[in-house]
Design an enzyme around this catalytic site. Structure first.
Site, PDB file in Angstrom:
ATOM      1  NE  ARG A  29      -8.751  -2.770  -0.071  1.00 13.97           N
ATOM      2  CZ  ARG A  29      -8.361  -2.845   1.166  1.00 13.97           C
ATOM      3  NH1 ARG A  29      -7.450  -3.989   1.567  1.00 13.97           N
ATOM      4  NH2 ARG A  29      -9.057  -2.212   2.023  1.00 13.97           N
ATOM      5  NE  ARG A  77       2.251   2.367   2.552  1.00 16.93           N
ATOM      6  CZ  ARG A  77       1.621   1.179   2.548  1.00 16.93           C
ATOM      7  NH1 ARG A  77       2.081   0.143   1.867  1.00 16.93           N
ATOM      8  NH2 ARG A  77       0.786   0.836   3.767  1.00 16.93           N
ATOM      9  CE1 TYR A 125       1.469  -2.252   7.007  1.00 15.46           C
ATOM     10  CE2 TYR A 125      -0.482  -1.496   8.406  1.00 15.46           C
ATOM     11  CZ  TYR A 125       0.198  -1.809   7.094  1.00 15.46           C
ATOM     12  OH  TYR A 125      -0.532  -1.689   5.701  1.00 15.46           O
ATOM     13  CD  GLU A 166      -1.584  -9.557   3.690  1.00 15.29           C
ATOM     14  OE1 GLU A 166      -0.882  -8.979   3.140  1.00 15.29           O
ATOM     15  OE2 GLU A 166      -1.481  -9.242   4.993  1.00 15.29           O
ATOM     16  CE1 TYR A 212      -9.177   0.035   4.928  1.00 16.19           C
ATOM     17  CE2 TYR A 212      -7.092  -0.347   6.268  1.00 16.19           C
ATOM     18  CZ  TYR A 212      -8.233  -0.853   5.535  1.00 16.19           C
ATOM     19  OH  TYR A 212      -8.199  -2.231   4.847  1.00 16.19           O
TER      20      TYR A 212
END
Length: 283
Positions: free
Chosen positions: A182, A116, A109, A274, A169
């Site tokens: 979000r 990305r 990930y 999730e 983050y």
């Protein structure tokens, strides 16, 4: 979109599609009342109606994913720009062995997030227009992704005050932070909410307690969409099959519309639940 087994991006019966392996017979269909033009290449497929575009693609299995993710995203963005739909507002990513390690020992990930981020650095979205996104595991190698884009600008990125924006983050979560908002608000329209989990600030809460994680996840969702019963297109991802029935039952008591549930790994090894969905537009 089919969620039973992995497949290549294709156009079948005039419809662009991509199958991803989540072990579920669920089929997801995005519809429009306007004629759709379709097309594609060996690794991308798309359809567009004059206002909106859908595009799907795959990144093949690789010892390192960042270069392939960067190339795939840039091809997707370039294709959409050539078609006249440069404004991407929602992305879904399904990542095989998401918590496993690449050839360098980096979590897959985090390897994906690096690629990305590099793509967004090359083709940066305008301020306030970072797309909403979901990133969860898949049951087969490689990465499948699909996205929605607009011809005209105007969507806005929405953050959650209970959570640090993902793109801020700290380094503990990998060499590059996740690049998503979000939620995305369409002008005068619905709010498309990213995959949301039991995270406050940037930290996972209730690491071993799926019920408490679900409670925190629902509280996070309620900040963005106070009437949770009005959410539609709700998808619930659960890490452990043993937790599925309880999570499904509790969600059924909250959401008015039927929900789609999947058992799959999530972007952090300590996340157990999730949820994503779409809130109706403002009255």
């Amino acid at each position: 979109m089919g969620y039973a087994a992995a497949g290549a991006p294709v156009v079948g019966a005039g419809t662009p599609s991509l199958d991803v392996a989540l072990g579920s017979p669920v089929t997801e269909v995005w519809t429009t009342g306007r004629p759709v033009t379709t097309g594609g290449t060996a690794d991308l497929t798309y359809g567009h109606d004059g206002d909106y575009a859908f595009l799907a693609g795959r990144v093949p299995p690789s010892p390192r994913y960042a270069p392939g993710v960067r190339r795939a995203y840039l091809r997707a963005f370039g294709t959409l720009a050539d078609l006249g739909y440069p404004h991407v507002f929602r992305i879904w990513n399904f990542i095989g062995d998401i918590n496993g390690s690449n050839a360098e020992g980096l979590e897959i990930y985090r390897d994906f997030c690096r690629g990305r981020a590099e793509a967004f650095e090359t083709v940066p979205p305008p301020t306030g227009m970072v797309p909403a996104a979901t990133g969860v595991g898949a049951h087969s190698p490689g990465i499948g992704f699909y996205l929605l884009a607009r011809r005209e600008p105007g969507h806005t990125a929405v953050e959650n005050p209970r959570q640090l924006p993902a793109y801020r983050y700290p380094d503990r979560y990998g060499p590059r932070p996740p690049s998503f908002a979000r939620a995305s608000r369409l002008p005068g329209g619905p709010l498309l909410i990213s995959g949301t989990a039991s995270i406050l600030g940037h930290r996972t809460r209730h690491a071993r307690d799926p019920t408490a994680q679900l409670r925190t996840t629902l509280a996070n969702l309620a900040v963005l969409a106070p009437d949770l019963s009005a959410l539609r297109a709700v998808k619930v991802y659960v890490r452990h099959a043993a937790d599925l029935d309880e999570v499904r039952s509790r969600c059924a008591a909250v959401f008015r519309e039927p929900i789609a549930c999947f058992v799959t790994d999530l972007c952090r090894s300590d996340l157990l639940v999730e949820i994503e969905g779409i809130a109706p537009g403002r009255a």
